[in-house]
Write a protein that holds these residues in place. Structure first.
Motif, PDB file in Angstrom:
ATOM      1  N   ALA A 233       0.840  -1.206   0.000  1.00 58.25           N
ATOM      2  CA  ALA A 233       0.000   0.000   0.000  1.00 58.25           C
ATOM      3  C   ALA A 233       0.876   1.259   0.000  1.00 58.25           C
ATOM      4  CB  ALA A 233      -0.920  -0.022   1.212  1.00 58.25           C
ATOM      5  N   GLY A 234       2.202   1.072  -0.071  1.00 59.37           N
ATOM      6  CA  GLY A 234       3.121   2.214  -0.098  1.00 59.37           C
ATOM      7  C   GLY A 234       3.351   2.836   1.262  1.00 59.37           C
ATOM      8  N   GLU A 235       2.964   2.104   2.314  1.00 59.07           N
ATOM      9  CA  GLU A 235       3.119   2.649   3.667  1.00 59.07           C
ATOM     10  C   GLU A 235       4.288   1.977   4.374  1.00 59.07           C
ATOM     11  OE1 GLU A 235      -0.554   1.964   5.721  1.00 59.07           O
ATOM     12  OE2 GLU A 235      -1.710   2.676   4.005  1.00 59.07           O
ATOM     13  N   ASP A 236       4.822   2.664   5.367  1.00 56.01           N
ATOM     14  CA  ASP A 236       5.874   2.059   6.176  1.00 56.01           C
ATOM     15  C   ASP A 236       5.262   1.179   7.250  1.00 56.01           C
ATOM     16  OD1 ASP A 236       8.070   2.989   4.868  1.00 56.01           O
ATOM     17  OD2 ASP A 236       8.268   4.782   6.083  1.00 56.01           O
ATOM     18  N   TYR A 237       5.983   0.124   7.611  1.00 52.98           N
ATOM     19  CA  TYR A 237       5.590  -0.729   8.732  1.00 52.98           C
ATOM     20  C   TYR A 237       6.333  -0.225   9.962  1.00 52.98           C
ATOM     21  CZ  TYR A 237       5.405  -4.752  11.816  1.00 52.98           C
ATOM     22  OH  TYR A 237       5.233  -5.562  12.902  1.00 52.98           O
ATOM     23  N   ILE A 238       5.624   0.057  11.014  1.00 54.80           N
ATOM     24  CA  ILE A 238       6.268   0.532  12.247  1.00 54.80           C
ATOM     25  C   ILE A 238       6.463  -0.647  13.183  1.00 54.80           C
ATOM     26  CG2 ILE A 238       6.145   2.178  14.174  1.00 54.80           C
ATOM     27  CD1 ILE A 238       6.143   3.568  11.453  1.00 54.80           C
ATOM     28  N   HIS A 239       7.719  -0.971  13.444  1.00 54.24           N
ATOM     29  CA  HIS A 239       8.057  -2.076  14.332  1.00 54.24           C
ATOM     30  C   HIS A 239       8.427  -1.471  15.684  1.00 54.24           C
ATOM     31  CE1 HIS A 239       9.872  -5.669  15.897  1.00 54.24           C
ATOM     32  NE2 HIS A 239       9.698  -6.319  14.768  1.00 54.24           N
ATOM     33  N   ARG A 240       7.783  -1.916  16.723  1.00 51.77           N
ATOM     34  CA  ARG A 240       7.950  -1.230  18.007  1.00 51.77           C
ATOM     35  C   ARG A 240       9.003  -1.859  18.921  1.00 51.77           C
ATOM     36  NH1 ARG A 240       4.800   2.790  17.274  1.00 51.77           N
ATOM     37  NH2 ARG A 240       2.870   2.471  16.127  1.00 51.77           N
ATOM     38  N   ASN A 241       9.664  -2.928  18.443  1.00 54.20           N
ATOM     39  CA  ASN A 241      10.683  -3.542  19.294  1.00 54.20           C
ATOM     40  C   ASN A 241      12.041  -2.880  19.058  1.00 54.20           C
ATOM     41  OD1 ASN A 241       9.489  -6.016  20.717  1.00 54.20           O
ATOM     42  ND2 ASN A 241       8.627  -6.069  18.669  1.00 54.20           N
ATOM     43  N   LYS A 242      12.974  -3.198  19.928  1.00 54.79           N
ATOM     44  CA  LYS A 242      14.329  -2.695  19.748  1.00 54.79           C
ATOM     45  C   LYS A 242      15.135  -3.721  18.956  1.00 54.79           C
ATOM     46  CE  LYS A 242      14.353   0.249  23.760  1.00 54.79           C
ATOM     47  NZ  LYS A 242      14.214   1.529  23.424  1.00 54.79           N
ATOM     48  N   GLY A 243      16.170  -3.232  18.253  1.00 57.31           N
ATOM     49  CA  GLY A 243      16.973  -4.117  17.425  1.00 57.31           C
ATOM     50  C   GLY A 243      18.322  -4.420  18.024  1.00 57.31           C
ATOM     51  N   PHE A 244      19.324  -4.519  17.170  1.00 55.64           N
ATOM     52  CA  PHE A 244      20.688  -4.864  17.551  1.00 55.64           C
ATOM     53  C   PHE A 244      21.164  -3.985  18.716  1.00 55.64           C
ATOM     54  CE2 PHE A 244      25.334  -4.332  16.628  1.00 55.64           C
ATOM     55  CZ  PHE A 244      25.699  -5.622  16.974  1.00 55.64           C
ATOM     56  N   MET A 245      21.693  -4.599  19.743  1.00 55.98           N
ATOM     57  CA  MET A 245      22.207  -3.931  20.939  1.00 55.98           C
ATOM     58  C   MET A 245      21.167  -2.985  21.561  1.00 55.98           C
ATOM     59  SD  MET A 245      26.169  -3.307  19.773  1.00 55.98           S
ATOM     60  CE  MET A 245      26.588  -2.269  21.131  1.00 55.98           C
ATOM     61  N   GLY A 246      19.892  -3.355  21.405  1.00 56.57           N
ATOM     62  CA  GLY A 246      18.820  -2.589  22.036  1.00 56.57           C
ATOM     63  C   GLY A 246      18.525  -1.256  21.368  1.00 56.57           C
ATOM     64  N   LYS A 247      19.057  -1.047  20.161  1.00 59.75           N
ATOM     65  CA  LYS A 247      18.872   0.243  19.476  1.00 59.75           C
ATOM     66  C   LYS A 247      17.538   0.263  18.732  1.00 59.75           C
ATOM     67  CE  LYS A 247      23.072   1.665  20.433  1.00 59.75           C
ATOM     68  NZ  LYS A 247      23.275   2.589  21.532  1.00 59.75           N
ATOM     69  N   SER A 248      16.731   1.288  18.992  1.00 55.02           N
ATOM     70  CA  SER A 248      15.425   1.350  18.326  1.00 55.02           C
ATOM     71  C   SER A 248      15.569   1.626  16.833  1.00 55.02           C
ATOM     72  CB  SER A 248      14.536   2.402  18.979  1.00 55.02           C
ATOM     73  OG  SER A 248      15.196   3.627  18.996  1.00 55.02           O
ATOM     74  N   TRP A 249      16.666   2.312  16.406  1.00 54.76           N
ATOM     75  CA  TRP A 249      16.837   2.575  14.976  1.00 54.76           C
ATOM     76  C   TRP A 249      17.036   1.286  14.189  1.00 54.76           C
ATOM     77  CZ3 TRP A 249      21.372   0.602  13.358  1.00 54.76           C
ATOM     78  CH2 TRP A 249      22.481   0.643  14.209  1.00 54.76           C
ATOM     79  N   ASP A 250      17.425   0.213  14.880  1.00 54.46           N
ATOM     80  CA  ASP A 250      17.645  -1.056  14.192  1.00 54.46           C
ATOM     81  C   ASP A 250      16.428  -1.975  14.292  1.00 54.46           C
ATOM     82  OD1 ASP A 250      19.446  -2.785  12.688  1.00 54.46           O
ATOM     83  OD2 ASP A 250      19.368  -4.079  14.457  1.00 54.46           O
ATOM     84  N   SER A 251      15.286  -1.445  14.702  1.00 49.72           N
ATOM     85  CA  SER A 251      14.139  -2.328  14.912  1.00 49.72           C
ATOM     86  C   SER A 251      13.632  -2.940  13.604  1.00 49.72           C
ATOM     87  CB  SER A 251      13.010  -1.587  15.611  1.00 49.72           C
ATOM     88  OG  SER A 251      12.517  -0.568  14.779  1.00 49.72           O
ATOM     89  N   PHE A 252      13.800  -2.206  12.488  1.00 55.40           N
ATOM     90  CA  PHE A 252      13.331  -2.781  11.227  1.00 55.40           C
ATOM     91  C   PHE A 252      14.050  -2.151  10.044  1.00 55.40           C
ATOM     92  CE2 PHE A 252       9.800  -4.089   8.265  1.00 55.40           C
ATOM     93  CZ  PHE A 252      10.117  -5.425   8.372  1.00 55.40           C
ATOM     94  N   VAL A 253      13.947  -2.804   8.913  1.00 58.09           N
ATOM     95  CA  VAL A 253      14.617  -2.328   7.694  1.00 58.09           C
ATOM     96  C   VAL A 253      13.872  -1.108   7.125  1.00 58.09           C
ATOM     97  CG1 VAL A 253      15.538  -4.607   7.146  1.00 58.09           C
ATOM     98  CG2 VAL A 253      13.294  -3.945   6.269  1.00 58.09           C
ATOM     99  N   PRO A 254      14.553  -0.295   6.301  1.00 54.89           N
ATOM    100  CA  PRO A 254      13.878   0.873   5.726  1.00 54.89           C
ATOM    101  C   PRO A 254      12.705   0.457   4.839  1.00 54.89           C
ATOM    102  CG  PRO A 254      16.249   0.927   5.283  1.00 54.89           C
ATOM    103  CD  PRO A 254      15.956  -0.398   5.886  1.00 54.89           C
ATOM    104  N   GLY A 255      11.638   1.229   4.902  1.00 59.65           N
ATOM    105  CA  GLY A 255      10.445   0.911   4.126  1.00 59.65           C
ATOM    106  C   GLY A 255      10.284   1.814   2.907  1.00 59.65           C
ATOM    107  N   PRO A 256       9.098   1.809   2.308  1.00 58.28           N
ATOM    108  CA  PRO A 256       8.847   2.528   1.063  1.00 58.28           C
ATOM    109  C   PRO A 256       9.162   4.027   1.113  1.00 58.28           C
ATOM    110  CG  PRO A 256       7.031   1.060   1.545  1.00 58.28           C
ATOM    111  CD  PRO A 256       7.930   1.023   2.729  1.00 58.28           C
ATOM    112  N   ALA A 257       8.968   4.688   2.255  1.00 58.09           N
ATOM    113  CA  ALA A 257       9.192   6.144   2.298  1.00 58.09           C
ATOM    114  C   ALA A 257      10.634   6.480   1.923  1.00 58.09           C
ATOM    115  CB  ALA A 257       8.860   6.687   3.689  1.00 58.09           C
ATOM    116  N   ILE A 258      11.565   5.667   2.420  1.00 58.50           N
ATOM    117  CA  ILE A 258      12.982   5.911   2.124  1.00 58.50           C
ATOM    118  C   ILE A 258      13.288   5.604   0.663  1.00 58.50           C
ATOM    119  CG2 ILE A 258      15.316   4.978   2.531  1.00 58.50           C
ATOM    120  CD1 ILE A 258      14.457   6.857   4.697  1.00 58.50           C
ATOM    121  N   TRP A 259      12.828   4.435   0.215  1.00 56.11           N
ATOM    122  CA  TRP A 259      13.206   4.020  -1.149  1.00 56.11           C
ATOM    123  C   TRP A 259      12.554   4.891  -2.213  1.00 56.11           C
ATOM    124  CZ3 TRP A 259      17.456   1.982  -0.441  1.00 56.11           C
ATOM    125  CH2 TRP A 259      17.688   1.121   0.616  1.00 56.11           C
TER     126      TRP A 259
END
Ligand code: SAM
Length: 97
Positions: free
Chosen positions: A50-76
Motif C-alpha cells: 500500500a506504499g506505507e511504512d511498517y512501524i516495528h515497536r521492538n528494539k533491534g541490535f544492541m537494544g537500538k530502536s533505529w535497528d528495529s526494522f529495515v527501511p520501508g517505502p518512504a525511504i526508497w
C-alpha cells in the motif's frame, strides 16, 4: 570539471528530502538490518504494497530502536526520486532480514 564533495549529517529522510530530483549518481548504503523480534510478514507486506511504512515497536541490535526494522517505502521512494535515470543502488543487508 570541478567536483565538490560534502558530508551531510542528519536523519536520512530529512536529508533526502532536501536533495533535488535526479541529482545523485549512486546510492551506496548500509541501512539498519532490523535484527529485532520477527514481525508478522503478512502485515509488513500489506503495508508495503500500500506504499506505507511498517512501524516495528521492538528494539533491534544492541537494544537500538533505529535497528528495529529495515527501511520501508518512504525511504526508497526518496532514493528513487533523487537518483539520476540509470543510477545505481548498492545496499548492504542482513541475511536474516
Ligand atoms: C547497519 S548500521 C551501519 C554501520 C556502518 N556501516 C558502520 O560501519 O559504522 C546502520 C546505520 O544507520 C544509522 N541510522 C539509523 N537510522 C538512521 C536515520 N534515521 N538517519 C540516519 N542514519 C540512521 C545508524 O546510526 C547506523 O550507524
Amino acid at each position: 570539471m570541478q567536483s565538490i564533495n560534502k558530508v551531510l549529517q542528519g536523519d536520512r529522510l530529512d536529508l533526502l528530502k532536501k536533495l533535488p530530483n535526479h541529482s545523485v549518481d549512486a546510492c551506496v548504503t548500509d541501512p539498519p538490518y532490523g535484527l529485532s523480534k520477527e514481525p508478522n510478514f503478512r502485515e509488513v507486506f500489506s503495508k508495503w504494497m500500500a506504499g506505507e511504512d511498517y512501524i516495528h515497536r521492538n528494539k533491534g541490535f544492541m537494544g537500538k530502536s533505529w535497528d528495529s526494522f529495515v527501511p520501508g517505502p518512504a525511504i526508497w521512494r526518496e532514493v528513487y526520486r533523487v537518483l539520476k535515470p540509470g543510477g545505481h543502488i548498492l545496499c548492504f543487508s542482513g541475511t536474516r532480514t
